[in-house]
Design a protein around this motif. Sequence first.
Motif, PDB file in Angstrom:
ATOM      1  N   UNK A   1       0.806  -1.227   0.000  1.00  0.00           N
ATOM      2  CA  UNK A   1       0.000   0.000   0.000  1.00  0.00           C
ATOM      3  C   UNK A   1       0.833   1.267   0.000  1.00  0.00           C
ATOM      4  N   UNK A   2       2.068   1.213   0.511  1.00  0.00           N
ATOM      5  CA  UNK A   2       2.919   2.408   0.487  1.00  0.00           C
ATOM      6  C   UNK A   2       3.241   2.851  -0.929  1.00  0.00           C
ATOM      7  N   UNK A   3       3.181   1.915  -1.891  1.00  0.00           N
ATOM      8  CA  UNK A   3       3.459   2.268  -3.291  1.00  0.00           C
ATOM      9  C   UNK A   3       2.467   3.319  -3.773  1.00  0.00           C
ATOM     10  N   UNK A   4       1.239   3.261  -3.278  1.00  0.00           N
ATOM     11  CA  UNK A   4       0.223   4.223  -3.691  1.00  0.00           C
ATOM     12  C   UNK A   4       0.671   5.646  -3.383  1.00  0.00           C
ATOM     13  N   UNK A   5       1.155   5.878  -2.167  1.00  0.00           N
ATOM     14  CA  UNK A   5       1.625   7.210  -1.784  1.00  0.00           C
ATOM     15  C   UNK A   5       2.930   7.561  -2.486  1.00  0.00           C
ATOM     16  N   UNK A   6       3.871   6.622  -2.511  1.00  0.00           N
ATOM     17  CA  UNK A   6       5.178   6.888  -3.128  1.00  0.00           C
ATOM     18  C   UNK A   6       5.033   7.218  -4.610  1.00  0.00           C
ATOM     19  N   UNK A   7       4.298   6.361  -5.328  1.00  0.00           N
ATOM     20  CA  UNK A   7       4.143   6.562  -6.769  1.00  0.00           C
ATOM     21  C   UNK A   7       3.352   7.825  -7.075  1.00  0.00           C
ATOM     22  N   UNK A   8       2.300   8.060  -6.287  1.00  0.00           N
ATOM     23  CA  UNK A   8       1.506   9.272  -6.513  1.00  0.00           C
ATOM     24  C   UNK A   8       2.330  10.526  -6.356  1.00  0.00           C
ATOM     25  N   UNK A   9       3.139  10.597  -5.301  1.00  0.00           N
ATOM     26  CA  UNK A   9       3.953  11.787  -5.057  1.00  0.00           C
ATOM     27  C   UNK A   9       5.078  11.930  -6.061  1.00  0.00           C
ATOM     28  N   UNK A  10       5.767  10.840  -6.354  1.00  0.00           N
ATOM     29  CA  UNK A  10       6.883  10.892  -7.312  1.00  0.00           C
ATOM     30  C   UNK A  10       6.400  11.296  -8.696  1.00  0.00           C
ATOM     31  N   UNK A  11       5.293  10.713  -9.121  1.00  0.00           N
ATOM     32  CA  UNK A  11       4.785  11.041 -10.454  1.00  0.00           C
ATOM     33  C   UNK A  11       4.310  12.491 -10.513  1.00  0.00           C
ATOM     34  N   UNK A  12       3.650  12.951  -9.463  1.00  0.00           N
ATOM     35  CA  UNK A  12       3.182  14.337  -9.453  1.00  0.00           C
ATOM     36  C   UNK A  12       4.354  15.305  -9.538  1.00  0.00           C
ATOM     37  N   UNK A  13       5.385  15.093  -8.744  1.00  0.00           N
ATOM     38  CA  UNK A  13       6.536  16.011  -8.761  1.00  0.00           C
ATOM     39  C   UNK A  13       7.255  15.988 -10.114  1.00  0.00           C
ATOM     40  N   UNK A  14       7.286  14.811 -10.752  1.00  0.00           N
ATOM     41  CA  UNK A  14       7.991  14.689 -12.031  1.00  0.00           C
ATOM     42  C   UNK A  14       7.098  14.981 -13.222  1.00  0.00           C
ATOM     43  N   UNK A  15       5.875  15.464 -12.970  1.00  0.00           N
ATOM     44  CA  UNK A  15       5.014  15.910 -14.065  1.00  0.00           C
ATOM     45  C   UNK A  15       4.232  14.825 -14.757  1.00  0.00           C
ATOM     46  N   UNK A  16       4.109  13.665 -14.131  1.00  0.00           N
ATOM     47  CA  UNK A  16       3.395  12.542 -14.732  1.00  0.00           C
ATOM     48  C   UNK A  16       2.077  12.277 -14.008  1.00  0.00           C
TER      49      UNK A  16
END
Length: 415
Positions: free
Chosen positions: A125-140
């Motif tokens: 479940x941590x992937x949900x937060x990690x991926x959401x934040x990383x993708x948002x910051x990197x413009x995806x």
Amino acid sequence: MSLIKTLSQDAALAAQTLAVLDEQLKNTVLLDMARAIRAHSYEILSANMIDLANADADKLGAAMIDRLTLNPERVEAMAEGIETIASLPDPIGAERDMGQRPNGLNIRKMRVPLGVVCMIYEARPNVTADAGALCFKSGNAVVLRGGKEALQTSKVIASIMQTVLTHYGLPPALITVVPDPDRALMLELMQQRDYIDVIIPRGGEGLINFVTDNSKIPVIQHFKGVCHLYVDKDADLDSALALLLNGKTQRTGVCNALEGLLVHKEIAAEFLPKVASALAEHKVTINACEHASPHFDACQVIDEQDFGQEYLDLEIAIRQVNDFEQAIDHIRRFGSHHTEVISTQNELTAARFQRTVDASVVMVNASSRFSDGGELGLGAEIGIATTKLHAYGPMGIESLTTEKYLVSGDGQIRA
């Protein structure tokens, strides 16, 4: 239009809104997401209890349960990871000069997002937060397809982050969770090449192979973690033992846990009895070669072909090696290009190990458990790529971008 096509199309449209966001606004949104994760910790943990109860009923293995389990400390780690991501420089729009051609053309390269990233993952479940934040910051934008094991927790985490997006007038489709874990929908998701730019599967080897074999979209693979510790003849044995215990016993169900121990024959007689005593205290099952086995009261003697297993449990394979070259050969044959560690006080040997070993992370006198995006300064990771296109190792913000050429002239035409 099908559910999957609608979700994918909405994510692609949402990604276009990120192109006009400045770094300050991105960081403000991310910091609010971190605060919201903390504020709604109770809801996250309550949903996680439902997932854990279902996992227990389904008799999932210990490694899967460990990956699935959240507690207040792990929720706090998610929030801190988002805050670290907010503090990192925004790579989007960064340019580098490639020089001027003889015909006067000026060439630059600009870093740009990949577009829409699809994460397919199991029980994390941590992937949900990690991926959401990383993708948002990197413009995806990101489409998250978690397994049924963590579905309730993932939906709550995503909903919290989507609420923050909506507060700032941003489309919630920037962080999309597929609400149904049906495998048929996953197959359909892997066909959406008109809307999704890359798929990153994260889970067991079976999942990785299934996605790789069936996807029409480029796949960044995160294969199993068969990580080794090589204890050199010039090692500090107390340090080596600490590295072994931390790498093997701190958390067994993760891909950066140690699965193999290689010991130079010159220190085996002194070191392996220490290993036997320490691992016995932690109830670690030992699989050993015929040369190492006499040092253990209880172990399974294994043949050459039995090395290279990913146990994800309190179990390890141990081999006595004749020299540095045999250790390297073993890693080359049985490693998974994830993380390899050497314990040695010989700087030349350490440098040679780091140059020679083909793994995404090669460590000297440090625990394999540091092979993690957060520990390496990335804030979080979206996965650990064990293939080399286009990333290798823990994938942070920059790994979720690419570069385009910017060519400026004053009317040049090609002869």
